[in-house]
Design an enzyme around this catalytic site. Sequence first.
Site, PDB file in Angstrom:
ATOM      1  CD  GLU A 108      -3.293  -7.257   3.451  1.00  0.00           C
ATOM      2  OE1 GLU A 108      -2.924  -8.086   2.596  1.00  0.00           O
ATOM      3  OE2 GLU A 108      -2.852  -6.102   3.512  1.00  0.00           O
ATOM      4  CD  GLU A 111      -2.917  -1.177   2.321  1.00  0.00           C
ATOM      5  OE1 GLU A 111      -2.440  -1.234   3.466  1.00  0.00           O
ATOM      6  OE2 GLU A 111      -4.137  -1.149   2.086  1.00  0.00           O
TER       7      GLU A 111
END
Length: 266
Positions: free
Chosen positions: A141, A121
Amino acid sequence: MRQLEDLKLENLTLAVDAAGVARLTLARPAKRNALDAATIEELIEVFTLIPRSGVRAVVLAAEGAHFCAGLDLVEHHREDRAPAAFMHLCLRWHEAFNKMEYGGVPIIAALKGAVVGGGLELASAAHIRVADASTYFALPEGSRGLFTGGGATIRVANLVGKARMIDMMLTGRIYKGPEAVAVGLCQYLVEGSSEAKALSLAEAIAANTPLSNFAICSGISHMQNMSGLDAAYAEAVLAGVVNTQPAARARLEAFADGTAARVRPE
Ligand code: 1HE
């Protein structure tokens, strides 16, 4: 206004050279540069000041073998955060990464080793990503019982498309090498040091007019958020400002009198 030199950074290092190229380094290699709350606050501080600091380009690099292992999972476990607390933490991540993407100063990420989860990110908030042979990209994740919270659903999906991002999150699929370039996770793959390549790109970019770089590194992102009709309007307004700037006159004159470099493939 506070200056970059006034900042007391513990998790980042920052140095600006005479040409205005900044080297900003993630400096928690013992923790694989995992992003704890304090590091996010330091990123916000740095990228709040960078646009008005005279910095012309930023190389975002990392100490150690890995660019960034993402969210500090140990801190997250220890803090045992309430939903609202984690939401507010994510909003701080967005504050930092939005300042990067929309700040108007070109950021070139020099990647190596793990660029995973929140590390991807962070990398995707830069304007250019350079990978080396050790670099790999993942969104783990799903297997950790987590979800992205630092803008991946916008920026990583923009880079690789929705289907690839969902696959990465569901299966933990890792991309590296030429495949990572092919799917759009990075624009350059080098045999040697990604940081050396990022620096040479930053030096070339720093020679552009700051106003052109500003338009490229904020205008395009803003216009992507608009309707086509509004984006065309905003593009015309921005071009009105940029393409008539006094700083461009000498460059246009050099083209007109035949002394400027031509755009040729060799
Ligand atoms: C960490 C972290 C971390 C390492 N948070 N402390 N991100 C991940 O799922 C990636 C988690 N990390 C790893 O898979 C591995 O650490 C690496 C592949 C990146 C590197 O492996 P390695 O063998 O070099 O290091 P290590 O032994 O795993 O870790 C070394 C130290 O770094 C160790 O601390 P120590 O005090 O025990 O020495 C680790 O605990 C620490 N460390 N990674 C905290 N991530 C806004 S939402 C975003 C959601 C996400 O980002 S999810 C993805 C999380």
